[in-house]
Motif scaffolding. Structure first.
Motif, PDB file in Angstrom:
ATOM      1  N   PHE A 100       0.856  -1.206   0.000  1.00  0.00           N
ATOM      2  CA  PHE A 100       0.000   0.000   0.000  1.00  0.00           C
ATOM      3  C   PHE A 100       0.885   1.246   0.000  1.00  0.00           C
ATOM      4  O   PHE A 100       0.623   2.219  -0.719  1.00  0.00           O
ATOM      5  CB  PHE A 100      -0.936  -0.019   1.211  1.00  0.00           C
ATOM      6  N   ALA A 101       1.966   1.197   0.786  1.00  0.00           N
ATOM      7  CA  ALA A 101       2.921   2.311   0.789  1.00  0.00           C
ATOM      8  C   ALA A 101       3.498   2.509  -0.611  1.00  0.00           C
ATOM      9  O   ALA A 101       3.674   3.644  -1.071  1.00  0.00           O
ATOM     10  CB  ALA A 101       4.034   2.047   1.797  1.00  0.00           C
ATOM     11  N   LEU A 102       3.768   1.408  -1.293  1.00  0.00           N
ATOM     12  CA  LEU A 102       4.299   1.508  -2.660  1.00  0.00           C
ATOM     13  C   LEU A 102       3.296   2.191  -3.591  1.00  0.00           C
ATOM     14  O   LEU A 102       3.681   2.961  -4.470  1.00  0.00           O
ATOM     15  CB  LEU A 102       4.646   0.116  -3.202  1.00  0.00           C
ATOM     16  N   ILE A 103       1.998   1.890  -3.399  1.00  0.00           N
ATOM     17  CA  ILE A 103       0.974   2.558  -4.217  1.00  0.00           C
ATOM     18  C   ILE A 103       1.083   4.070  -4.043  1.00  0.00           C
ATOM     19  O   ILE A 103       1.084   4.829  -5.010  1.00  0.00           O
ATOM     20  CB  ILE A 103      -0.458   2.142  -3.811  1.00  0.00           C
ATOM     21  N   LEU A 104       1.185   4.510  -2.760  1.00  0.00           N
ATOM     22  CA  LEU A 104       1.260   5.956  -2.494  1.00  0.00           C
ATOM     23  C   LEU A 104       2.478   6.541  -3.199  1.00  0.00           C
ATOM     24  O   LEU A 104       2.398   7.608  -3.826  1.00  0.00           O
ATOM     25  CB  LEU A 104       1.353   6.213  -0.983  1.00  0.00           C
ATOM     26  N   ILE A 105       3.614   5.837  -3.111  1.00  0.00           N
ATOM     27  CA  ILE A 105       4.846   6.356  -3.699  1.00  0.00           C
ATOM     28  C   ILE A 105       4.736   6.403  -5.228  1.00  0.00           C
ATOM     29  O   ILE A 105       5.043   7.409  -5.863  1.00  0.00           O
ATOM     30  CB  ILE A 105       6.049   5.500  -3.238  1.00  0.00           C
ATOM     31  N   GLU A 108       1.957   9.175  -6.349  1.00  0.00           N
ATOM     32  CA  GLU A 108       2.398  10.567  -6.200  1.00  0.00           C
ATOM     33  C   GLU A 108       3.614  10.836  -7.073  1.00  0.00           C
ATOM     34  O   GLU A 108       3.756  11.922  -7.625  1.00  0.00           O
ATOM     35  CB  GLU A 108       2.698  10.883  -4.736  1.00  0.00           C
ATOM     36  N   GLY A 109       4.497   9.840  -7.194  1.00  0.00           N
ATOM     37  CA  GLY A 109       5.667   9.988  -8.056  1.00  0.00           C
ATOM     38  C   GLY A 109       5.250  10.251  -9.498  1.00  0.00           C
ATOM     39  O   GLY A 109       5.776  11.146 -10.160  1.00  0.00           O
ATOM     40  N   ARG A 111       2.392  11.428 -10.464  1.00  0.00           N
ATOM     41  CA  ARG A 111       1.744  12.736 -10.526  1.00  0.00           C
ATOM     42  C   ARG A 111       2.791  13.850 -10.594  1.00  0.00           C
ATOM     43  O   ARG A 111       2.607  14.848 -11.291  1.00  0.00           O
ATOM     44  CB  ARG A 111       0.858  12.926  -9.292  1.00  0.00           C
ATOM     45  N   MET A 112       3.897  13.663  -9.880  1.00  0.00           N
ATOM     46  CA  MET A 112       4.953  14.674  -9.906  1.00  0.00           C
ATOM     47  C   MET A 112       5.554  14.795 -11.302  1.00  0.00           C
ATOM     48  O   MET A 112       5.864  15.889 -11.765  1.00  0.00           O
ATOM     49  CB  MET A 112       6.081  14.290  -8.926  1.00  0.00           C
TER      50      MET A 112
END
Lengths: 302, 328
Positions: A100-105, A108-109, A111-112
């Motif tokens: 799940f943490a990987l999904i966030l990374i 957002e990555g 998106r950046m």
């Protein structure tokens, strides 16, 4: 009516084979490594963005597809080496949280780098437009090609797993991890390979689905969750189960969305009940499968 | 380094003192932040009962959070337009009275948890995670397609619900209500943990076979815990609806399930105060990092990854001296 129905069945098949590309990787990774990977949807997204980027730069759809599978496989290898590898011995809770943490990374990555606006992938010229099928049906050639690609990959996977050395090792890895490493198979290489393969398939699916819809951050997770439904219905860890489940879910989802509002209008005079039911129908199917065969349709006896 | 009991008291007091002091110096926004933390904490307290004590990894608790919110939203919508919900042989009218909306949110959340829980508990392990996630998504799509109650747009609540004798529109009274419910939730979970039920539930997590041997149905225990867990999270959802005066399908989205899980993990799984600590830290990060960068979730992701890989006990695990204790 009949031709519309056949068209919807084809749409259902097309959705089904795309779900299979997602579910195959998930179920292989779970079967061989015992890992539940929520970040599989991110790899789907990586593939779609890689394809959109390459198509934009080169104008070649074929190159874009190759790039999608390669980029997702590469991202898969990287993630496997850095994070996933540490999770094989952990419990499912840690696996869920870390992925799940990987999904966030990943989200957002992306998106950046690419921004929040959706990108679009165009259907290549030769594949665009409808094609005439028997019974006077006009159907999108591109979707037909998707069905063909999906079925070819399914058949290829079947051959790979049953007929090649690597495939036999994967099967052995599913049934007895320690034995296979004792026999001198490089198990950590095998794991990375399986993970990369699943990632590549997810990335390819992302590019193909992204061509039909749009390419945006967050596109992977709804597909991931539907792929979980596929796995639960088909039976975890089995490629055949993933195929059966994927086609079944694809058909039920598409036909439900088409037929239920029509039936609801005929019965109650409004399509509200039908549209609500059609949004829930695959989960209701999953609940039924859980009631009758908790291990899934193709899963082992309970 | 301190004992778990002291840490629990310190965190609990800090949250309340923060809100009261913020109110005294006229920082209404900070009071709202504290309220947000208290509500998230309550949602986490609910999940912690299933996840930490029951060992059930539910990735679908947004369903109960959303249901709590929708109960408040639907009742408020009917109260706002004076259209009864049902006018057959009984008349059911909308209401904004918290003493009615809260129990209803709890009951309906509990019924949904009973339905989902009894299906999910037919399996375990990875299946359980996937199925809770999938059913959570079902509620999300249900909310989106329910056009009678706003569909994708959700519903606005014009005025926050009322509570006898309190002005809920002012920030501090609403904080105190949320904080009181959080405290109540903590007391319920603490009492449960010390009861034979809680002891058996903890035993199920370690050795279901042994619990079965002494004649206790582990599945029934887990189902009860799951239902209570859903009820607590639904109450948090009801408060969240009144806090924002707005509900939408986003309350049901899988990311909310993930965030509720983050509260629990960040703070410390199966620690009584874990979810409270986690929710406070989450809201603080959201405020500070979110102000620095619109991509703050990437830092949240990295933090979560580090905690999972290297600091399993969460913040409470780091702060508490003794390791191994699982309940208060």
């Amino acid at each position: 009516m009949t031709s519309l129905l056949i068209e919807q069945i084809l749409n259902g098949l097309q959705l089904g084979v795309m779900l299979f590309l997602m579910a195959a990787g998930l179920t292989l990774v779970f079967g061989v490594m015992g890992l539940i990977n929520l970040a599989h949807g991110s790899l789907f997204m990586v593939g779609a963005f890689a394809a959109a980027f390459v198509a934009n730069q080169t104008g070649s759809y074929l190159l874009a597809l190759i790039a999608s599978a390669c980029a997702a496989a590469l991202a898969g290898v990287l993630v496997e080496l850095v994070v996933i590898r540490r999770l094989y011995q952990r419990d499912h809770l840690d696996q869920v949280l870390a992925t799940f943490a990987l999904i966030l990374i990943f989200s957002e990555g992306t998106r950046m780098v690419f921004g929040s606006f959706p990108l679009y992938l165009n259907i290549p010229e030769i594949l665009s437009g409808p094609i005439s099928l028997p019974f006077g049906i006009e159907y999108s050639l591109f979707r037909l090609v998707l069905i063909a690609i999906g079925l070819i990959i399914a058949f290829g996977l079947y051959l790979l797993i049953t007929r090649t050395r690597i495939g036999i090792q994967i099967q052995a890895g599913e049934s007895d991890r320690e034995m296979i490493s004792a026999l001198g198979v490089n198990i950590s290489f095998l794991y990375t390979l399986v993970f990369a393969m699943g990632a590549g398939l997810a990335g390819l699916a992302g590019a193909l689905v992204g061509t039909l819809q749009s390419v945006e951050v967050g596109m992977g997770e709804p597909v991931l969750i539907t792929a979980f439904v596929v796995i639960v219905v088909g039976g975890i860890g089995s490629i055949q189960g993933a195929l059966v489940g994927a086609i079944l879910i694809g058909l039920v989802q598409t036909l439900g969305a088409y037929l239920l509002p029509i039936w609801s209008t005929a019965l109650f005079g409004s399509q509200d009940v039908g549209s609500i039911l059609s949004s829930m129908i695959i989960y209701i199917l999953m609940a039924l499968v859980l009631l009758i065969r908790p291990k899934g349709l193709m899963g082992g006896a309970t | 380094m301190m004992s778990e009991r002291n840490l629990t008291l310190v965190v609990w007091l800090t949250l309340m003192v923060f809100a009261v002091v913020a109110n005294m110096i006229g920082e209404a926004y900070w009071v709202t932040l504290a309220t947000r933390a208290a509500i998230f904490a309550l949602a986490g307290v609910g999940l912690n009962l299933a996840l930490g004590n029951g060992g059930m990894i539910s990735f679908g608790h947004a369903a109960y959070f959303g249901i709590g919110g929708y109960v408040v939203g639907i009742l408020a919508t009917h109260a706002q337009n004076y259209m009864p919900i049902y006018d057959g042989w009984v008349l059911i009218a909308g209401t904004q009275q918290m003493l009615i909306t809260w129990p209803l949110a709890i009951i309906i959340g509990g019924l949904a948890a009973l339905l989902v829980g009894s299906l999910c508990l037919r399996t375990d392990g990875a299946y359980f995670i996937m199925i809770t996630l999938a059913f959570g998504q079902m509620f999300y799509y249900f909310a989106i397609s329910w056009s009678a109650y706003g569909g994708e747009d959700g519903m606005s609540i014009y005025v926050r619900g009322g509570f006898p004798g309190l002005n809920t529109l002012a920030p501090l009274p609403f904080f105190l209500l949320s904080f009181a419910l959080l405290t109540l939730g903590l007391l319920v979970v603490r009492t449960l943990n010390k009861s034979p039920f809680g002891l058996a539930l903890n035993a199920v997590r370690f050795s279901p076979a042994r619990v079965e041997t002494v004649g206790i149905s582990s599945k029934r225990l887990k189902l009860i815990a799951f239902v209570i867990s859903g009820m607590i999270t639904a109450l948090a959802g009801a408060l969240f609806a009144d806090l924002n005066r707005y509900v939408s399908p986003a309350m049901f989205s899988w990311t909310i399930s993930g965030e509720i899980m983050i509260f629990v993990i960040l703070g410390g799984v199966a620690r009584l105060i874990g979810p409270v600590l986690g929710a406070i830290v989450f809201v603080a990060l959201e405020e500070t990092l979110g102000g620095l960068s619109e991509f703050w979730h990437i830092y949240l992701g990295i933090l979560l990854l580090v905690i999972v890989l290297f600091a399993k006990g969460g913040i409470a695990g780091v702060l508490i001296k003794k390791k191994g204790a699982t309940n208060v």
